[in-house]
Design a protein around this motif. Structure first.
Motif, PDB file in Angstrom:
ATOM      1  N   PHE A 197      19.087  51.601 126.416  1.00 19.33           N
ATOM      2  CA  PHE A 197      18.526  52.486 125.399  1.00 19.33           C
ATOM      3  C   PHE A 197      19.537  53.572 125.015  1.00 19.33           C
ATOM      4  CE2 PHE A 197      13.831  51.734 126.785  1.00 19.33           C
ATOM      5  CZ  PHE A 197      13.867  50.495 126.157  1.00 19.33           C
ATOM      6  N   LEU A 198      20.206  54.140 126.034  1.00 22.26           N
ATOM      7  CA  LEU A 198      21.191  55.186 125.764  1.00 22.26           C
ATOM      8  C   LEU A 198      22.360  54.634 124.939  1.00 22.26           C
ATOM      9  CD1 LEU A 198      21.332  57.182 129.125  1.00 22.26           C
ATOM     10  CD2 LEU A 198      20.104  57.735 127.025  1.00 22.26           C
ATOM     11  N   LEU A 199      22.768  53.388 125.217  1.00 24.63           N
ATOM     12  CA  LEU A 199      23.796  52.742 124.400  1.00 24.63           C
ATOM     13  C   LEU A 199      23.348  52.633 122.939  1.00 24.63           C
ATOM     14  CD1 LEU A 199      25.259  49.749 126.474  1.00 24.63           C
ATOM     15  CD2 LEU A 199      26.516  51.701 125.553  1.00 24.63           C
ATOM     16  N   LEU A 200      22.093  52.222 122.776  1.00 25.54           N
ATOM     17  CA  LEU A 200      21.537  52.079 121.430  1.00 25.54           C
ATOM     18  C   LEU A 200      21.476  53.432 120.728  1.00 25.54           C
ATOM     19  CD1 LEU A 200      20.110  50.404 119.242  1.00 25.54           C
ATOM     20  CD2 LEU A 200      17.957  50.767 120.474  1.00 25.54           C
ATOM     21  N   ILE A 201      21.029  54.447 121.446  1.00 27.41           N
ATOM     22  CA  ILE A 201      20.931  55.792 120.864  1.00 27.41           C
ATOM     23  C   ILE A 201      22.313  56.321 120.503  1.00 27.41           C
ATOM     24  CG2 ILE A 201      20.282  58.191 121.350  1.00 27.41           C
ATOM     25  CD1 ILE A 201      18.110  56.921 123.271  1.00 27.41           C
ATOM     26  N   GLY A 202      23.290  56.113 121.402  1.00 31.61           N
ATOM     27  CA  GLY A 202      24.650  56.559 121.129  1.00 31.61           C
ATOM     28  C   GLY A 202      25.225  55.892 119.889  1.00 31.61           C
ATOM     29  N   THR A 203      25.009  54.584 119.769  1.00 31.23           N
ATOM     30  CA  THR A 203      25.492  53.847 118.599  1.00 31.23           C
ATOM     31  C   THR A 203      24.824  54.355 117.318  1.00 31.23           C
ATOM     32  OG1 THR A 203      25.801  51.880 119.985  1.00 31.23           O
ATOM     33  CG2 THR A 203      25.773  51.547 117.605  1.00 31.23           C
TER      34      THR A 203
END
Length: 248
Positions: A197-203
């Protein structure tokens, strides 16, 4: 005080407040996930204090930014042009924060996949100090706070409504912090899902910084779907364990 009483008599003000509270709580989930994962890497006796300090800093930053709304609005004005694209301070902050979040999430995923290669940075060891955890939380607090306040400014011109919405959202974060962190800590598959989720949010933050409009509804719908699937997997796994225990 008279201004507040006048606002309380306006139905549209209550609608704006309710909408803004929901939005702030949803946006706070990103912040809370990062705080939960990062605090779980500290020794157990420091985790709750780190969460409280991290969330308190988020509240201080948001209220401080609300006190400078006129300056915050100026952050959306272009300050530099690169390769034909105009970037504001908000864009630069979102890109920097997104890159930090992608780097941090990728690093944590690698740690969980290959823990023997990073024994010095695992939970409860000297690799993550209380001070470094607070600094990292503060960095993301700043990014999420600016994004949150600019969004709030676009929804209502009344600072009083913004203050109530921010305080309410941060209070919800404070109440949910320990249960969420404990749940993540006890379920390794949830940790990996949260990091994804954090990867998705960062992207998403990086994309928004480059001017690409990513509807947050799609992002959170995907996150909710993934969380539901994982919840069903956990339910099925626990059912199998109970069945095996009963058969013994």
């Amino acid at each position: 005080m008279q201004n507040i009483l006048a606002l309380m008599q306006q139905p549209e003000a209550w609608v704006a407040l309710g909408t803004l509270v929901v939005m702030e709580v949803v946006l706070g989930i990103d912040n809370l996930l990062f705080i939960s994962i990062l605090s779980n890497k500290l020794p157990e006796d420091q985790r709750e204090r780190a969460r409280k300090i991290g969330i308190s800093l988020a509240l201080v930053l948001r209220l401080g930014l609300l006190a400078t709304v006129a300056w915050i609005v100026q952050l959306t004005q272009p300050v530099v042009t690169l390769l034909g694209n105009e970037f504001s301070w908000k864009d630069i902050i979102l890109i920097a924060g997104g890159l930090f979040l992608v780097w941090k999430a990728t690093k944590e995923i690698h740690h969980h996949v290959d823990p023997t290669d990073h024994e010095d940075t695992m939970i409860g060891t000297a690799g993550m100090t209380f001070g470094s955890a607070i600094v990292q939380i503060l960095i993301l607090d700043l990014v999420f706070s600016i994004d949150s306040i600019i969004t709030a400014v676009g929804m209502t011109p009344h600072v009083e409504i913004m203050v109530v919405a921010v305080v309410t959202a941060v209070t919800v974060m404070l109440l949910a912090a320990n249960p969420l962190a404990n749940f993540i800590g006890k379920n390794p598959t949830i940790v990996m899902l949260a990091l994804s989720f954090l990867l998705l949010i960062g992207t998403t933050l990086i994309a928004e910084g480059f001017g690409v409009d990513v509807p947050k509804g799609y992002v959170y719908a995907a996150m909710a779907f993934s969380a539901t699937v994982e919840g069903l997997n956990m339910w099925a796994r626990n059912a199998r364990l109970r069945k095996k225990a009963a058969a013994r």
